[in-house]
Design an enzyme around this catalytic site. Sequence first.
Site, PDB file in Angstrom:
ATOM      1  CE  LYS A 192      -4.158  -1.850   2.193  1.00 52.58           C
ATOM      2  NZ  LYS A 192      -5.108  -1.712   3.308  1.00 52.58           N
ATOM      3  NE  ARG A 205      -2.389  -8.925   4.521  1.00 53.62           N
ATOM      4  CZ  ARG A 205      -1.219  -8.288   4.584  1.00 53.62           C
ATOM      5  NH1 ARG A 205      -0.140  -8.849   4.064  1.00 53.62           N
ATOM      6  NH2 ARG A 205      -1.120  -7.106   5.162  1.00 53.62           N
TER       7      ARG A 205
END
Length: 298
Positions: free
Chosen positions: A172, A247
């Site tokens: 990100k 994840r």
Amino acid sequence: MKWNNYIKDYQSYLRIERGLSKNTIENYSFDIERLCLFLETNQIDVSPIKITDETIQQFIYSVSKEVNPRSQARIISGLKSFFNYLVFEDYRNDSPLELIESPKTGRKLPDTLSIKDIDALIAAIDLSSNEGERNRAILETLYGCGLRVSELVSLKISDLFFDEGFIKITGKGNKERFVPIGKLTKKYIEIYQDEIRVHLNIKKGCEDTLFLNRRGNQLTRAMIFTIIKDLAVKIGLNKNISPHTLRHSFATHLLENGADLRSIQLMLGHESITTTEIYVHLDRSFLTEVMHSYHPRK
């Protein structure tokens, strides 16, 4: 439509001034496009400069019938950002969302899979097809390195530093981090590269992209979701899973086996360790076991 120019200006602001990633900008834009669709469907002809809080309330009420409180809160947050930008640029004097509160969502603990579940998912992959070898490498990479789905589909061959035991991830905000890669994950990526990818007719611009579809194009996030959902159905897994589940499982299994939160934070690419604490959940029995094992007055 009256909204297009404002949306484009807002997207430029997010990209240039705030330095947000393409995926984040798309998510922000999706919230505004959803509002535009509501206005069009209900024949409400109004610009973002003139729209009132009453119309926004109608939209939010409509959305609340379709999505859960968490998604609703995300949409409100996205719209607040857009209208705050319009105020900042002097297009408006105030935001129509100023007095609108997001619904309380609580702290939702993410689902995780057991190691047995993950083994079953991978074992269910049909390795007789070219896509099977690719899909095995994809699942091993998602779980073995704890990647976001956006990070997986944009992973480059030039990001693989196998000799050093790391892969470079662009996360990100275009922030880079190095994540350790295990021998098993490395093995299945190399099998996919050497036996499958090498025979694809790779499209221009995708030469360095690791995971490709059968036509030689970059995979979409939606395709990864579909691969995992189909495997879950195949093994009769009664959980609502996604790439993020792998994840979550990566982080939880590391923590359960003694890894510290700070290390997990670095591997996941979280700016704040508070995010990691929410992201990783443990059942109470494990916490009790940790306390009894390590506290001096057990």
